[in-house]
Structures are given as C-alpha cells and as structure tokens.
Design an enzyme around this catalytic site. Structure first.
Site, PDB file in Angstrom:
ATOM      1  N   SER A 168       0.828  -1.211   0.000  1.00  0.00           N
ATOM      2  CA  SER A 168       0.000   0.000   0.000  1.00  0.00           C
ATOM      3  C   SER A 168       0.859   1.257   0.000  1.00  0.00           C
ATOM      4  O   SER A 168       1.997   1.270   0.449  1.00  0.00           O
ATOM      5  CB  SER A 168      -0.917   0.019   1.221  1.00  0.00           C
ATOM      6  OG  SER A 168      -1.882  -0.997   1.112  1.00  0.00           O
TER       7      SER A 168
HETATM    8  N1  SAH Z   1      -1.180  -4.771   4.114  1.00  0.00           N
HETATM    9  C1  SAH Z   1      -0.540  -5.086   2.851  1.00  0.00           C
HETATM   10  C2  SAH Z   1      -1.464  -4.764   1.670  1.00  0.00           C
HETATM   11  C3  SAH Z   1      -1.366  -5.816   0.596  1.00  0.00           C
HETATM   12  S1  SAH Z   1      -2.569  -5.740  -0.694  1.00  0.00           S
HETATM   13  C4  SAH Z   1       0.793  -4.379   2.750  1.00  0.00           C
HETATM   14  O1  SAH Z   1       1.095  -3.494   3.576  1.00  0.00           O
HETATM   15  O2  SAH Z   1       1.584  -4.725   1.881  1.00  0.00           O
HETATM   16  C5  SAH Z   1      -3.969  -6.629   0.002  1.00  0.00           C
HETATM   17  C6  SAH Z   1      -3.769  -8.093   0.333  1.00  0.00           C
HETATM   18  O3  SAH Z   1      -5.051  -8.613   0.708  1.00  0.00           O
HETATM   19  C7  SAH Z   1      -3.282  -8.968  -0.829  1.00  0.00           C
HETATM   20  O4  SAH Z   1      -2.115  -9.615  -0.460  1.00  0.00           O
HETATM   21  C8  SAH Z   1      -4.439  -9.954  -1.054  1.00  0.00           C
HETATM   22  O5  SAH Z   1      -4.004 -11.258  -1.436  1.00  0.00           O
HETATM   23  C9  SAH Z   1      -5.086  -9.981   0.316  1.00  0.00           C
HETATM   24  N2  SAH Z   1      -6.486 -10.453   0.340  1.00  0.00           N
HETATM   25  C10 SAH Z   1      -7.495 -10.237  -0.557  1.00  0.00           C
HETATM   26  N3  SAH Z   1      -8.633 -10.853  -0.167  1.00  0.00           N
HETATM   27  C11 SAH Z   1      -8.345 -11.483   1.024  1.00  0.00           C
HETATM   28  C12 SAH Z   1      -9.099 -12.310   1.919  1.00  0.00           C
HETATM   29  N4  SAH Z   1     -10.386 -12.641   1.693  1.00  0.00           N
HETATM   30  N5  SAH Z   1      -8.469 -12.773   3.026  1.00  0.00           N
HETATM   31  C13 SAH Z   1      -7.172 -12.481   3.289  1.00  0.00           C
HETATM   32  N6  SAH Z   1      -6.411 -11.711   2.476  1.00  0.00           N
HETATM   33  C14 SAH Z   1      -6.979 -11.221   1.351  1.00  0.00           C
END
Ligand code: SAH
Length: 199
Positions: free
Chosen positions: A48
């Site tokens: 993010s």
């Molecule tokens: N907090 C992370 C953001 C990553 S992007 C950072 O700081 O890098 C969002 C993430 O949510 C992705 O890795 C995606 O695979 C995950 N995601 C999407 N749907 C999800 C679900 N139902 N349960 C768990 N993770 C999920």
C-alpha cells in the site's frame, strides 16, 4: 506525511523505524521504497501507498498491547508498522505464496506477528475478540464475522466499495450497534472470497 494530516507522533516514529525497502522482495526496486507511491510486489498484489498505511494506522488509534486483526498481510509492511506501535498483530493472507514469503521475511527481520493462511471474510474466530480490526483490501461489503469479532468500543477500519473504495470506520458502541464514519476515496486490490490454492 505531516503535511497530509498525519499528526500522531508515535505513529510517525513507528513508520520511521520500519525499513520499507525490505518489504519489496526484489532489491532492484528498493530505491523506490521511500517515495510516496504504491508498488507491485508480485502475484498481482501491491504494497500500500505509505500515506494509506499511515492513515489507516491513525484511524485504528493503536495503543500498546492491543490485539489487532489485520486482513491482507501482503508484503507485511502494514503489519510491521502495527508491531512498532506495540500491538499484538494477528494477520490473515489468502495467497499461500505471499503468506510463505512474508513469514520468512518476518523471521529474518526479527518481527513476531501471528500469521495465518486463510480467508479474511471469516476473521479468526478462535482468537476473537479483537481490540481493533484493519482490512487492507477493498471490501465490496462489511464482512459480518469481522463486526462480531470486535470488542465493544473497538474499531474496524475498512476500505468499502467495488472499483474505488471509501475508507470507513465502524466503532462498536453496543452488542449490535456501530458508529460509522467515512474518510475519502482510495483504490485497493479487491478482497476476494476463500483462500487461493497454494503453489
Ligand atoms: N497490508 C498489505 C497490503 C497488501 S494488498 C501491505 O502493507 O503490503 C492486500 C492483500 O489482501 C493482498 O495480499 C491480497 O491477497 C489480500 N487479500 C485479498 N482478499 C483477502 C481475503 N479474503 N483474506 C485475506 N487476504 C486477502
């Protein structure tokens, strides 16, 4: 960050302690790590935008020792900021390869979150209730399980919407009562149903 309205000094200090470039998995991109941009980390996912991480963390209003559930571990960057704020973090990721990579990175860095390969729509019923819950993917609707796993007076921070999301907070004011507030538009990767198959 300060100019954009991030005023929590503990939070600014915590962000200053996390070596963001280590969360990029590919060192050729490390020079981009301290620009205020989102970035692809592989598997079609992004780390993010630093401002987004800061705003979500500020809205969570983390106190030392609080139990926090994070949905969407991804690179682990947001997780690390929460750990630096003194929280106990339980984080769920639906992609097995990302879960594996980030778990390894945390053990190398000496961070100690509880990581789970699972479906964030279900939360973590065995570890509930939580003081705070943060969702870091774009949710088409509020998952009921997350609201029920929140302590009274707890806060859920969740980007809500399909293509674009509105950053939304729900403060639990009673058994089934919530106070909702909105904080502007953002773009996240979607919150998908069920765990993805591992490779
Ligand atoms: N907090 C992370 C953001 C990553 S992007 C950072 O700081 O890098 C969002 C993430 O949510 C992705 O890795 C995606 O695979 C995950 N995601 C999407 N749907 C999800 C679900 N139902 N349960 C768990 N993770 C999920």
């Amino acid at each position: 960050m300060k100019e954009k309205g991030i005023h929590d000094t503990n939070l600014l200090a915590a962000i200053g302690k996390v070596p963001r470039h280590l969360f990029y998995f590919d060192s050729t991109f490390a020079e981009k790590a301290y620009e205020d941009i989102a970035f692809q980390i592989g598997d079609g996912q992004t780390i993010s935008h630093p401002y987004t991480v800061a705003l979500q963390s500020q809205l969570l209003d983390v106190k030392k020792g609080e139990k926090i559930l994070e949905i969407g571990t991804g690179s682990g960057y947001q997780t690390a900021v929460l750990l630096e704020l003194g929280a106990k973090v339980f984080s769920v990721e639906r992609q097995k390869n990302l879960y594996d990579k980030t778990k390894l990175l945390f053990s190398e860095m000496g961070y100690d979150p509880r990581l789970f390969y699972g479906d964030g729509y279900k939360g973590l019923p065995n570890y509930a209730p939580f003081d705070k819950i943060i969702v870091t993917c774009g949710a088409p609707e509020v998952p009921a399980a997350l609201l029920s796993q929140l302590k009274t007076a707890g806060v859920l921070v969740i980007p809500l919407g399909q293509k674009e999301q509105v950053m939304t907070t729900f403060v639990k004011t009673g058994e089934n009562q919530f106070h909702k507030e909105e904080f502007g538009e953002f773009r996240f990767v979607p919150m998908l149903q069920d765990r993805a198959r591992g490779i």
